[in-house]
Enzyme design. Structure first.
Site, PDB file in Angstrom:
ATOM      1  N   GLY A  10       5.317 -11.963  -6.816  1.00  0.00           N
ATOM      2  CA  GLY A  10       4.251 -11.294  -7.572  1.00  0.00           C
ATOM      3  C   GLY A  10       2.868 -11.884  -7.400  1.00  0.00           C
ATOM      4  CG  PHE A  13      -1.961  -7.035  -0.625  1.00  0.00           C
ATOM      5  CD1 PHE A  13      -3.212  -6.866  -1.205  1.00  0.00           C
ATOM      6  CD2 PHE A  13      -1.435  -6.003   0.144  1.00  0.00           C
ATOM      7  CE1 PHE A  13      -3.926  -5.681  -1.025  1.00  0.00           C
ATOM      8  CE2 PHE A  13      -2.136  -4.833   0.335  1.00  0.00           C
ATOM      9  CZ  PHE A  13      -3.380  -4.658  -0.253  1.00  0.00           C
ATOM     10  CB  ILE A  14       2.100  -5.195  -3.088  1.00  0.00           C
ATOM     11  CG1 ILE A  14       1.618  -4.547  -1.784  1.00  0.00           C
ATOM     12  CG2 ILE A  14       2.708  -4.149  -4.024  1.00  0.00           C
ATOM     13  CD1 ILE A  14       2.709  -3.894  -0.953  1.00  0.00           C
ATOM     14  N   GLY A  15       1.916  -7.570  -5.256  1.00  0.00           N
ATOM     15  CA  GLY A  15       2.390  -8.085  -6.538  1.00  0.00           C
ATOM     16  C   GLY A  15       1.291  -8.225  -7.574  1.00  0.00           C
ATOM     17  CG  LEU A  79       6.958  -6.818  -5.349  1.00  0.00           C
ATOM     18  CD1 LEU A  79       5.489  -6.923  -5.741  1.00  0.00           C
ATOM     19  CD2 LEU A  79       7.226  -5.432  -4.793  1.00  0.00           C
ATOM     20  CB  ALA A  81       9.783  -9.827   1.552  1.00  0.00           C
ATOM     21  CB  SER A 123       9.549  -1.446   4.775  1.00  0.00           C
ATOM     22  OG  SER A 123       8.812  -1.180   5.930  1.00  0.00           O
ATOM     23  CE1 TYR A 182       9.154  -6.929   6.210  1.00  0.00           C
ATOM     24  CE2 TYR A 182       8.743  -4.779   7.196  1.00  0.00           C
ATOM     25  CZ  TYR A 182       8.627  -5.651   6.128  1.00  0.00           C
ATOM     26  OH  TYR A 182       7.982  -5.256   4.980  1.00  0.00           O
ATOM     27  CE  LYS A 186      11.062  -4.970   2.508  1.00  0.00           C
ATOM     28  NZ  LYS A 186      10.782  -5.963   1.434  1.00  0.00           N
TER      29      LYS A 186
END
Ligand SMILES: NC(=O)c1ccc[n+]([C@@H]2O[C@H](COP(=O)([O-])OP(=O)(O)OC[C@H]3O[C@@H](n4cnc5c(N)ncnc54)[C@H](O)[C@@H]3O)[C@@H](O)[C@H]2O)c1
Length: 370
Positions: A10, A13-15, A79, A81, A123, A182, A186
């Protein structure tokens, strides 16, 4: 219903956007993140995380830390990863360990400490090549990329008669074609989440994200986030380097819209059991976005077209977002030019170490660019 939400990874970036969106909905947020160097540099504390977020610095593969982080948690957004298609092709043990073993450790704990819902970031890379239409209007699902035989050959996939195939929006029903380590990891994250939530009376949701962009993406990480990589190059007065001919098409979705999709995934009553594409619904070529970004940043530098492909990359994949729109009411709001302008404003205030050539050498040394 306000909940305590644990966001793994978290501080990334997205977190950070997901954390903010959850707080805005009245949830409490805890983050577990090991602050990996590739994303956070040498910082001991994350930058840009809301003050109200409770931060646990730790690795999701560390059972003790994870178990403590899960105490009292109602739902999990997963998230954490290692993120990067090209890098995953040589840092195989790291990617499989963090992404898959990490998810396994998370679920091992969740068996003893179940939560209401787990939402995982999957993804678009799991599709491999997206869906195509041939010259006779037939839908082609099983395009597998083959290396070009000669330098002048077209980059676009062709049908058996040698006619070009046209990319069309890819729905969730397309069979996965796992073209990189990757993508493979995912897909495992996604399946572990859906299988184990169902087995243990929890709710599971997977969001298949396209290319997220926006302020705050690690500018010095040359392995992921094509717009951040281009921005870092331009900021340093260097041309963005584009693989192939630059005409490969993707969907660039603003990170605020991605965060909104996670809130829907967390809260919506129709989300459980679902797998949803998350994109803007608009596709663009990589060359076009490089030019638009250079203009937004007021750096009139033409991109360098590498004329080579990275092993594991796909040619085209564009998003069909009708399912998340219909089922969960998702509406991407950020206009692309507005999003680029905001990104440019943010980049202008940053220092960005350009590590692109370093990353390129890593791939070339291993024969992963041809
Ligand atoms: N950014 C995109 O365009 C995109 C597209 C598709 C899917 N995704 C997925 O979305 C998620 C978030 O991506 P992002 O762009 O925010 O990446 P990011 O690299 O900014 O964030 C990932 C975070 O995970 C943390 N992390 C890594 N290993 C960890 C570990 N072992 N234990 C705890 N924390 C760990 C990192 O420190 C980082 O803060 C990832 O799962 C990624 O695969 C991202």
């Amino acid at each position: 219903m306000a909940e305590l939400v644990l966001i793994t990874g978290g501080a990334g970036f997205i977190g950070r956007y997901v954390a903010r969106a959850c707080l805005a909905r009245g949830h409490r947020v805890r983050v577990i993140d090991s602050l990996i160097e590739q994303v956070h540099g040498s910082r001991a504390a994350p930058e840009g995380l809301d003050r109200e977020v409770e931060m646990v610095v730790g690795d999701i593969r560390d059972t003790d830390v994870l178990s403590r982080a899960l105490r009292g948690v109602d739902s999990v957004i997963h998230l954490a990863a290692e993120v990067g298609v090209g890098q995953s092709m040589y840092a195989v043990d790291r990617y499989v360990s963090v992404n898959d073993h990490g998810t396994a450790v998370l679920f091992q704990q969740l068996i003893d400490q179940p939560v209401r819902r787990v939402v995982v970031a999957s993804s678009m890379s799991i599709y491999g090549e997206g869906l195509y239409r041939d010259a006779d209007g037939r839908i082609i699902e099983d395009v597998v990329r083959v290396p070009r035989a000669r330098p002048g050959d077209p980059w676009d996939p062709l049908d058996r008669q040698g006619r070009p195939l046209v990319p069309i929006p890819t729905p969730e029903s397309k069979r996965p074609t796992l073209a990189s380590v990757y993508a493979l990891t995912k897909y495992v994250q996604e399946r572990l989440t859906l299988t184990l939530t169902q087995a243990y009376g929890m709710e599971g949701v997977a969001l298949r994200l396209w290319n997220a962009y926006g302020p705050g993406q690690a500018l010095s990480n040359p392995y992921t986030g094509v717009l951040a990589i281009f921005a870092s190059r331009l900021h340093n007065g260097q041309p963005p380097i584009i693989f192939e001919d630059g005409e490969q098409r993707r969907d660039f979705v603003h990170v605020e819209d991605v965060a909104e999709a996670f809130v829907l995934g967390l809260e919506h009553e129709r989300a459980p059991g679902g797998v949803f594409n998350v994109g803007s619904g608009e596709d663009r070529s990589v060359s076009e976005v490089a030019r638009l970004l250079a203009s937004a940043m007021d750096r009139p530098i033409a991109p360098e077209i590498a004329g080579k492909a990275r092993v594991g990359d796909i040619r085209h994949c564009i998003a069909d977002i009708s399912s998340i729109t219909r089922e969960l009411g998702f509406r991407p709001r950020k206009d692309f030019s507005r999003g680029l302008a905001e990104l440019a404003e943010w980049v202008a205030r940053q220092e960005a170490r350009d590590r692109v050539q370093e990353a390129r050498r890593e791939l070339e040394a291993r024969g992963l660019v041809a």
